[in-house]
Scaffold this active site. Structure first.
Site, mmCIF file in Angstrom:
data_model
loop_
_atom_site.group_PDB
_atom_site.id
_atom_site.type_symbol
_atom_site.label_atom_id
_atom_site.label_comp_id
_atom_site.label_asym_id
_atom_site.label_seq_id
_atom_site.Cartn_x
_atom_site.Cartn_y
_atom_site.Cartn_z
ATOM 1 N N ASP A 104 21.076 -51.294 33.839
ATOM 2 C CA ASP A 104 21.146 -50.185 32.939
ATOM 3 C C ASP A 104 22.450 -49.432 32.895
ATOM 4 O O ASP A 104 22.498 -48.342 32.700
ATOM 5 C CB ASP A 104 20.049 -48.823 32.856
ATOM 6 C CG ASP A 104 18.830 -49.657 32.371
ATOM 7 O OD1 ASP A 104 18.926 -50.149 31.258
ATOM 8 O OD2 ASP A 104 17.601 -49.238 32.787
ATOM 9 N N ASP A 164 15.368 -53.910 25.710
ATOM 10 C CA ASP A 164 15.934 -52.686 25.956
ATOM 11 C C ASP A 164 17.407 -52.856 26.437
ATOM 12 O O ASP A 164 18.342 -52.329 26.032
ATOM 13 C CB ASP A 164 15.505 -51.877 27.099
ATOM 14 C CG ASP A 164 14.304 -51.811 27.351
ATOM 15 O OD1 ASP A 164 13.210 -53.012 26.980
ATOM 16 O OD2 ASP A 164 13.594 -50.835 27.878
ATOM 17 N N GLY A 222 6.484 -64.284 27.497
ATOM 18 C CA GLY A 222 6.750 -62.994 27.231
ATOM 19 C C GLY A 222 5.701 -62.209 27.792
ATOM 20 O O GLY A 222 4.717 -62.514 27.517
ATOM 21 N N THR A 224 4.445 -57.898 29.275
ATOM 22 C CA THR A 224 5.100 -56.345 28.670
ATOM 23 C C THR A 224 5.006 -55.789 30.155
ATOM 24 O O THR A 224 4.432 -56.172 31.234
ATOM 25 C CB THR A 224 4.175 -55.771 27.927
ATOM 26 O OG1 THR A 224 4.628 -54.356 27.638
ATOM 27 C CG2 THR A 224 2.755 -55.221 28.762
ATOM 28 N N ARG A 236 8.713 -48.184 21.501
ATOM 29 C CA ARG A 236 9.890 -48.120 21.958
ATOM 30 C C ARG A 236 11.048 -49.561 22.072
ATOM 31 O O ARG A 236 12.013 -49.639 21.772
ATOM 32 C CB ARG A 236 10.282 -47.317 23.288
ATOM 33 C CG ARG A 236 11.738 -46.400 23.385
ATOM 34 C CD ARG A 236 11.946 -45.564 24.357
ATOM 35 N NE ARG A 236 11.533 -45.971 25.798
ATOM 36 C CZ ARG A 236 10.284 -45.398 26.156
ATOM 37 N NH1 ARG A 236 9.360 -44.759 25.573
ATOM 38 N NH2 ARG A 236 10.204 -45.428 27.547
ATOM 39 N N TRP A 240 14.244 -50.729 20.547
ATOM 40 C CA TRP A 240 15.453 -51.170 21.233
ATOM 41 C C TRP A 240 15.883 -52.373 20.356
ATOM 42 O O TRP A 240 17.168 -52.692 20.034
ATOM 43 C CB TRP A 240 15.213 -51.449 22.467
ATOM 44 C CG TRP A 240 14.629 -50.135 23.521
ATOM 45 C CD1 TRP A 240 13.919 -50.089 24.402
ATOM 46 C CD2 TRP A 240 15.618 -48.989 23.560
ATOM 47 N NE1 TRP A 240 14.018 -48.994 25.182
ATOM 48 C CE2 TRP A 240 15.156 -48.138 24.783
ATOM 49 C CE3 TRP A 240 16.824 -48.476 23.039
ATOM 50 C CZ2 TRP A 240 15.542 -46.917 24.980
ATOM 51 C CZ3 TRP A 240 17.253 -47.300 23.340
ATOM 52 C CH2 TRP A 240 16.562 -46.525 24.216
HETATM 53 N N1 GLY Z 1 14.791 -48.803 29.002
HETATM 54 C C1 GLY Z 1 13.688 -48.149 29.539
HETATM 55 C C2 GLY Z 1 12.730 -47.474 28.820
HETATM 56 O O1 GLY Z 1 12.816 -47.526 27.365
HETATM 57 O O2 GLY Z 1 11.647 -47.029 29.149
#
Ligand code: GLY
Length: 391
Positions: A104, A164, A222, A224, A236, A240
Site C-alpha cells: 500500500d 485495491d 479468486g 475474498t 469497495r 477500487w
Molecule cells: N485497501 C483496503 C481496503 O479497502 O479496506
C-alpha cells in the site's frame, strides 16, 4: 437494484448545495487540524470520533491528502505547514521501514507526498515517495507478473494480488516520470494487465483477491478477504475496480480499460439500493439491516469523474451525472455537518465486516474511515474546480 431508467430520477449535487457541501468539508478539515497535525487519525472512527494514532497504518496518507485538498481550496498557510510536518513523518517512516512490508505504498505516499511535490515542489516529499516506490518494486513477482499484496514474499498462502492495488500503481507511473527510469512504469503496466485479466468475473462483478502458483505463475483462484463471500461483490472492491480502471486507462490508453470501466461501473450502479448509498457488499439490497459502505460510493464517484475526461460527450454526461447523484446521496445521508457530531467527514462507512466465510477481522463497521473522508473531499473538489489529480 436499479436500472438505467430508474437512476435518471435522482437529484445531483450541484450549484449552491455543492458549494455548501465543499465549504463544510473544508471547514471540518481545518477544525480537525487542531487534533491531527503531529498525530494522525486511526483508520476508522470509534463512535464517530477518530482516536489519535502514529504514522503506522496503511491509511495515514488519506488524512494528509485531505489537508492538501483543503489547502488547495482555501490556501490557509496553517494547512500547508501541517502538510509539510506530515511529509517529514512519511520520509521518516519509509527510511525507518515502519510497517511498510506490504503493497500500500501508493495509498500512503500518493495523497501525502506526491500531492505535496506536485504543487509545492517539496523535495522531501519527492524523496519519500521515490523511496516508497522502490519499496513497492520489491514486491513484484515475476512468476505471475503482479505485486504481492500482503505477507511474506513468495509464501504460497499469500501469493496473490488484490483489486485495491490498482490505486497503488499511479505512484509507480509518477516515479518513472520524475526519475526518468522506465522500470517503475513497466512493472505497473504488467501488474495492471494481470489484474485486469483475472479479477473481473463474467457478470462484471469482481474478485477481491486472486491467487497464483508461486512455482509456475499459473492463475489459481479468486477469493475474498473483506467481502461477504468468495463469489460476492464486495462494494469497495468494485469501487477500487472503477477508479482503478479509469486510472489504468489514463496511464496506458488501452481502450480495453474503458470497456472494463463501463462493465464494473454499470454493475456497481445497477446494484445500488434506493437511497444510492451502497451496502458494504452487493449481496445486500433494500430492506437489509446490513451496514452501508459510504466510502465505496465516494471512490466510485471519483473514478467516474476521472474517466469522463476521456469519453464521448454523451457517455461523459452519463457518468458525470451519476457521479453527481452519488455525491448528492452522500451529502444527504452521510456527510458530517458539525465537528460536534464527528471528527470525520463521512459517516456510514464499513472497513471490514466479519462473516462466517471471509478472513478479515471485524472493525470500523458503520463508522467514518479516512479513505471515505478523503475520496468524498476529492469528489467535491473534482465537481468544484478543474483539479489536477494526485493519482
Ligand atoms: N485497501 C483496503 C481496503 O479497502 O479496506
Amino acid at each position: 437494484m436499479q436500472t438505467k431508467e430508474s437512476l435518471m430520477k435522482y437529484p445531483e449535487l450541484e450549484g449552491e448545495e455543492l458549494k455548501e457541501a465543499y465549504e463544510k468539508a473544508v471547514s471540518l478539515v481545518r477544525e480537525n487540524l487542531k487534533e491531527f497535525t503531529c498525530d494522525f487519525p486511526c483508520c476508522n472512527s470509534e463512535n464517530q470520533f477518530y482516536p489519535k494514532s502514529e504514522n503506522v497504518d496503511w491509511t495515514t496518507g488519506f488524512w494528509t491528502g485531505e489537508i492538501w485538498l483543503a489547502y488547495e481550496a482555501c490556501k490557509d498557510e496553517k494547512l500547508k505547514k501541517a502538510g509539510q510536518i506530515q511529509v517529514e513523518s512519511f520520509l521518516k517512516r519509509i527510511r525507518e521501514r515502519v510497517n511498510v512490508d506490504h503493497h500500500d505504498m501508493g495509498f500512503l505516499y500518493t495523497p501525502s507526498c506526491v500531492a505535496a511535490w506536485r504543487f509545492t515542489g517539496n523535495e522531501t516529499a519527492k524523496e519519500a515517495a521515490v523511496l516508497a516506490a522502490d519499496n513497492l518494486m520489491g514486491r513484484f513477482q515475476e512468476k505471475g507478473q503482479f505485486f504481492q499484496a500482503w505477507g511474506e514474499l513468495g509464501a504460497r498462502d499469500n501469493y496473490r494480488l488484490i483489486i485495491d492495488c490498482l490505486l497503488n500503481m499511479p505512484l509507480l507511473f509518477w516515479a518513472s516520470e520524475v526519475t526518468g527510469n522506465e522500470k517503475y512504469r513497466q512493472k505497473a503496466e504488467a501488474h495492471i494487465r494481470t489484474a485486469m485479466n483475472y479479477v473481473i468475473r463474467p457478470d462484471h462483478s469482481t474478485y477481491h483477491t486472486y491467487y497464483f502458483d508461486p512455482d509456475t505463475g499459473e492463475s489459481l483462484k479468486g477469493v475474498t478477504c473483506q467481502g461477504n463471500r468468495d463469489g460476492s461483490a464486495w462494494a469497495r472492491g468494485q469501487a477500487w475496480g472503477i477508479y482503478g480502471s479509469a486510472l489504468a486507462y489514463r496511464y496506458m490508453k488501452n481502450p480495453e480499460y474503458i470497456s472494463v470501466f463501463r462493465k464494473v461501473t454499470d454493475y456497481f450502479l445497477m446494484h445500488l439500493p434506493s437511497d444510492l448509498v451502497p451496502y458494504w457488499d452487493f449481496d445486500f439490497d433494500d430492506g437489509s439491516s446490513e451496514p452501508r459502505d459510504s466510502s465505496a460510493a465516494a471512490i466510485a464517484a471519483c473514478g467516474m469523474l476521472e474517466i469522463a475526461k476521456y469519453l464521448s460527450k454523451e457517455e461523459a454526461w452519463y457518468y458525470t451525472k451519476t457521479a453527481k447523484q452519488l455525491m448528492e446521496a452522500l451529502w444527504k445521508h452521510c456527510a458530517v455537518r458539525s465537528a460536534k457530531e464527528s471528527n470525520g467527514l463521512l459517516l456510514h462507512g464499513t472497513y471490514a465486516k466479519k462473516t462466517p466465510t471471509n478472513t478479515c477481522n471485524n472493525g470500523g463497521v458503520d463508522e467514518c474511515n479516512t479513505w471515505g473522508d478523503y475520496f468524498y473531499l476529492e469528489g467535491l473538489t473534482r465537481l468544484t474546480k478543474d483539479w489536477t489529480p494526485y493519482w
